[in-house]
Write an enzyme that holds these catalytic residues in place. Structure first.
Site, short mmCIF file in Angstrom:
data_model
loop_
_atom_site.label_atom_id
_atom_site.label_comp_id
_atom_site.label_asym_id
_atom_site.label_seq_id
_atom_site.Cartn_x
_atom_site.Cartn_y
_atom_site.Cartn_z
CB SER A 109 38.72 40.05 41.14
OG SER A 109 37.75 41.29 40.93
CE LYS A 145 36.03 39.96 37.66
NZ LYS A 145 35.62 40.71 38.63
#
Length: 143
Positions: A62, A99
């Site tokens: 990701s 993230k």
């Protein structure tokens, strides 16, 4: 992205290696100079707050467009205050993720791979466990 917690070694003596002051050109080659500026200890370079720092091994893709790859070693500092644009280790509903933290115009945990959707967490449910200060990855797969 799955995470594997790694603990820093205890009372490890400094491990210094030569640090050359010349820059390595990523364009056209420049003449090499044999000048060692000093010794470099990566522990001193990577860790600002030793008692608040831990390591994680990342798993997943990701964040691959941000040069954070499956198997990379993350240096995470809990003493750093998360700022807009930092890569963070966060927990949402008991699940950990890595993230990019965006604080404006609204709170977003932004993946760095277009395949993955942004996460718009409830600020009351988001817990930040640290700021990723360094990403260490091997240029040759050794796992």
């Amino acid at each position: 992205m799955k995470l594997q917690l790694l603990r820093p070694g205890k009372e490890i003596p400094p491990q210094t290696h030569p640090f050359f002051s010349d820059l390595a050109s990523c364009g056209f080659p420049s003449p090499a100079q044999d000048y060692v500026e000093s010794d470099l200890d990566l522990h001193d370079y990577c860790i600002r707050h030793p008692s608040a720092t831990y390591y994680l091994r990342a798993s997943g893709d990701s964040m691959s467009d941000g040069s954070l790859f499956n198997g990379d070693l993350l240096v995470v500092d809990c003493a750093e205050k998360p700022q807009h644009g930092d890569i963070v280790v966060a927990s949402l509903q008991g699940e950990f993720t890595v993230k990019r933290l965006l604080l404006r115009p609204r709170l977003i945990l932004q993946p760095m791979n277009a395949v993955w959707a942004p996460i718009y967490p409830d600020p009351n449910e988001l817990e930040i466990f640290g700021v990723v200060t360094h990403i260490i990855h091997r240029t040759r797969e050794m796992y």
